[in-house]
Design an enzyme around this catalytic site. Structure first.
Site, PDB file in Angstrom:
ATOM      1  N   GLY A 104       0.804  -1.221   0.000  1.00  0.00           N
ATOM      2  CA  GLY A 104       0.000   0.000   0.000  1.00  0.00           C
ATOM      3  C   GLY A 104       0.834   1.267   0.000  1.00  0.00           C
ATOM      4  O   GLY A 104       0.485   2.253  -0.650  1.00  0.00           O
ATOM      5  N   ASN A 132      -7.295  -9.091  -2.695  1.00  0.00           N
ATOM      6  CA  ASN A 132      -7.614  -8.146  -1.614  1.00  0.00           C
ATOM      7  C   ASN A 132      -6.529  -7.077  -1.405  1.00  0.00           C
ATOM      8  O   ASN A 132      -6.602  -6.284  -0.484  1.00  0.00           O
ATOM      9  CB  ASN A 132      -7.947  -8.883  -0.310  1.00  0.00           C
ATOM     10  CG  ASN A 132      -6.771  -9.673   0.227  1.00  0.00           C
ATOM     11  OD1 ASN A 132      -5.643  -9.529  -0.225  1.00  0.00           O
ATOM     12  ND2 ASN A 132      -7.034 -10.526   1.195  1.00  0.00           N
ATOM     13  N   CYS A 251      -3.046  -4.396   8.733  1.00  0.00           N
ATOM     14  CA  CYS A 251      -4.133  -3.985   7.835  1.00  0.00           C
ATOM     15  C   CYS A 251      -5.088  -5.145   7.589  1.00  0.00           C
ATOM     16  O   CYS A 251      -6.288  -4.958   7.426  1.00  0.00           O
ATOM     17  CB  CYS A 251      -3.570  -3.491   6.510  1.00  0.00           C
ATOM     18  SG  CYS A 251      -2.600  -1.988   6.680  1.00  0.00           S
ATOM     19  N   CYS A 426     -14.654 -18.231  14.601  1.00  0.00           N
ATOM     20  CA  CYS A 426     -14.265 -16.841  14.343  1.00  0.00           C
ATOM     21  C   CYS A 426     -13.665 -16.797  12.936  1.00  0.00           C
ATOM     22  O   CYS A 426     -13.915 -17.693  12.136  1.00  0.00           O
ATOM     23  CB  CYS A 426     -13.297 -16.329  15.406  1.00  0.00           C
ATOM     24  SG  CYS A 426     -11.719 -17.157  15.394  1.00  0.00           S
TER      25      CYS A 426
END
Lengths: 468, 99
Positions: A104, A132, A251, A426
């Site tokens: 990023g 992603n 992130c 989860c």
């Protein structure tokens, strides 16, 4: 039959997709062969016209400033800046910059550094491009999903500026290779995503005497500063003790608005350009803090070089040998590559695999499934009939678990000697273990965790189940 | 004394996700001045609603938290001994590692 028709259509589409994918990879291969050939030809041409094989060399072109006519035209808007001018551009063309991380932060940093004419631009990353990543790692294109980030980033940089040298380092940066890689560059840009890498890169820059442009972004906030520049502080002067691992969010867990690392990455490119071209005041001894939600940027004064710093201080003895032996993962208690944590807190009889859980559903077993992810995760995707009780609220919501179990037992006509089962799930199988540990303590001794969470469900049971 | 306290880099999650707090804090134990040591204890008691270990360690902030008094690193103003004045802005910010 309806089912068969759908099935055969699906397999036809799958075949078509595969055939197109094969064609695509054939074309991509041809492209990369041609690109490599073109680069060879360009290099040879440069060697002939410049009498040198390095494309970054600024051999006198006869106009007195070391820039060729093509360079003058390409960088004309830089040259027109009185405070930058021919001198700034010539310095840039002579410089070499290493960007660690093509994610990023690295994406926009690399694009601007390539475009502006840094003589030699290095890229380090060991990762592959994933779907992603695309919302923020704008240097990569869909065609490169599944391929090396370094190759993808290098191809983008070359397509913007074929006249500079791009160096691909397709490996994870470690103490064993960091000295060798970093020593080949004038300036280092830290665009990594984890604490041990940040300490390692800063220490390596101190040992080698390289300025470090450090950026970070998470969620809706970003931070930027320049370390080890002109007697300024290093990362350890600011953070002598590593933070607890629970304070190092990733992130991939906490989320990040794509444009936020984009802004910080652009600012990293700017600081690197300022240092390389020797203009302005680099952000040393100061830190820029960006808050996207309030649209506020504040630049604060931070401490200078610490006399007591163990790496760059007055009495520091940290050298290359110590760097090579330093265990950054142990120091920060977290892994160098930001791989997700895999806890193992429970005995094996308190855990079941996602496949086993699926079999129990098929067998019609009476059970309650508690999903302990935060509510905003649950909204993304969830298993049918699961009960969302985020781990942080579990303590106060045990009565809901009890009544759900009771309801399930009544529904299935279970008599008092047996009970409905209790499963906890989860995202990846860490929080579910913490929840089961707590549930055991609170008397729900029969509760079990589903190993690997929804990620395992998507990988092993239902390939169409979305992952995030 | 009127102070503005700001939390960032994730620390706001410890105080009900509120980033900016306008507060009134008086000097403690009859002292004439309020210093950062007093303020940390006050914040710990009055603003931090969960996981206090993510804010403090011992009598100071935990490693990885930068403290800024009027946009200046508290290391430059005496850390815990920094005395505060009316309308000062104190920022607590957790360092980020993501990218």
């Amino acid at each position: 039959m309806e089912f068969n028709r759908g099935d055969s259509e699906a397999s036809r589409i799958l075949r078509d997709i595969q055939a197109l994918k094969d064609t695509k990879s054939g074309i991509e291969h041809k492209l990369s062969v041609l690109e490599a050939r073109l680069q060879e030809i360009n290099l040879q041409d440069d060697a002939v016209s410049n009498g040198s094989s390095a494309p970054s060399s600024t051999v006198d072109s006869g106009f007195g400033n070391g820039l060729t006519p093509d360079m003058i035209y390409r960088y004309s808007r830089h040259l027109l800046l009185p405070s930058f001018g021919v001198e700034g551009q010539a310095n840039l063309l002579k410089s070499s910059i290493l960007v660690v991380g093509a994610g990023g932060l690295g994406s926009p940093a690399l694009l601007y550094l390539a475009a502006c004419g840094v003589g030699r631009l290095g890229i380090v990353d060991h990762d592959l491009v994933e779907l992603n990543n695309m919302h923020r790692q704008i240097i990569h294109t869909e065609a490169y999903i599944g391929q090396s980030k370094v190759e993808s980033a290098a191809a983008s940089c070359r397509s913007i500026n074929s006249t500079i040298q791009i160096v691909e380092h397709k490996e994870a940066l470690r103490t064993s290779n960091a000295l060798e890689i970093l020593s080949k560059y004038d300036i280092v840009v830290d665009a990594t995503d984890n604490a041990p890498s940040r300490y390692m890169i800063s220490d390596c820059c101190v040992v080698l005497g390289k300025p470090l442009v450090s950026g970070a972004a998470l969620g809706l906030e970003g931070q930027l500063t320049v370390y080890n520049y002109n007697g300024g502080p290093c990362y350890r002067c600011l953070f002598p003790t590593p933070p607890p691992t629970s304070a190092c969010q990733r992130c991939a867990d906490s989320g990040v608005l794509g444009v936020v690392p984009g802004i910080i990455g652009c600012l990293q490119a700017l600081e690197a350009i300022k240092i390389a071209s020797k203009i302005g005041e680099p952000l040393s001894g100061r830190m820029l803090i960006f808050d996207a939600l309030s649209a506020r940027i504040r630049t604060v004064k931070i401490r200078g070089k610490s006399v007591q710093c163990e790496v760059c201080g007055d009495h520091a003895t940290f050298d290359q040998e110590q760097f090579l032996e330093f265990d950054y993962e142990k120091f920060t208690q977290s892994p160098l590559s930001a791989s997700p944590l895999k806890l193992n807190l429970l005995p094996s009889d308190s855990r079941i695999s996602s496949k086993e859980y699926n079999e129990r559903i098929i067998n019609g077993e009476a059970h309650v499934l508690v999903d302990v992810r935060p509510a905003h995760h649950y909204k993304i995707v969830s298993l049918p009939k699961s009960l969302n009780i985020p781990l942080s609220t579990l303590e106060g919501r045990l009565p809901e678990v009890s009544s759900a179990l009771k309801e399930e037992e009544e529904l299935n006509g279970i008599v008092s000697d047996s009970t409905a089962q209790l499963y906890v799930i989860c995202r990846r199988g860490n929080d579910s273990q913490r929840a089961v540990q707590y549930l055991h303590k609170m008397g729900f001794t029969f509760s079990k965790d589903i190993i690997g969470g929804l990620e395992s469900w998507a990988n092993n049971v239902d390939r169409n189940f979305p992952t995030y | 004394m009127q102070l503005t306290l700001e939390f960032g880099g994730g620390l706001e999650l410890l105080c009900e996700s509120k980033k900016i707090h306008s507060v009134n804090v008086e000097p403690q134990n009859g002292a004439a001045k309020l210093n950062m040591k007093d303020l940390l204890l006050w914040v710990h008691t009055n603003l931090i609603k969960e996981r206090p270990e993510m804010f403090m360690k011992g009598d100071t902030v935990r490693p990885g938290v930068l403290v800024l008094v009027n946009d200046c690193d508290w290391e430059l103003s005496g850390q815990l001994e920094t005395s505060l004045e009316e309308k000062d802005v104190v920022v607590f910010i957790s360092t980020l590692h993501g990218g």
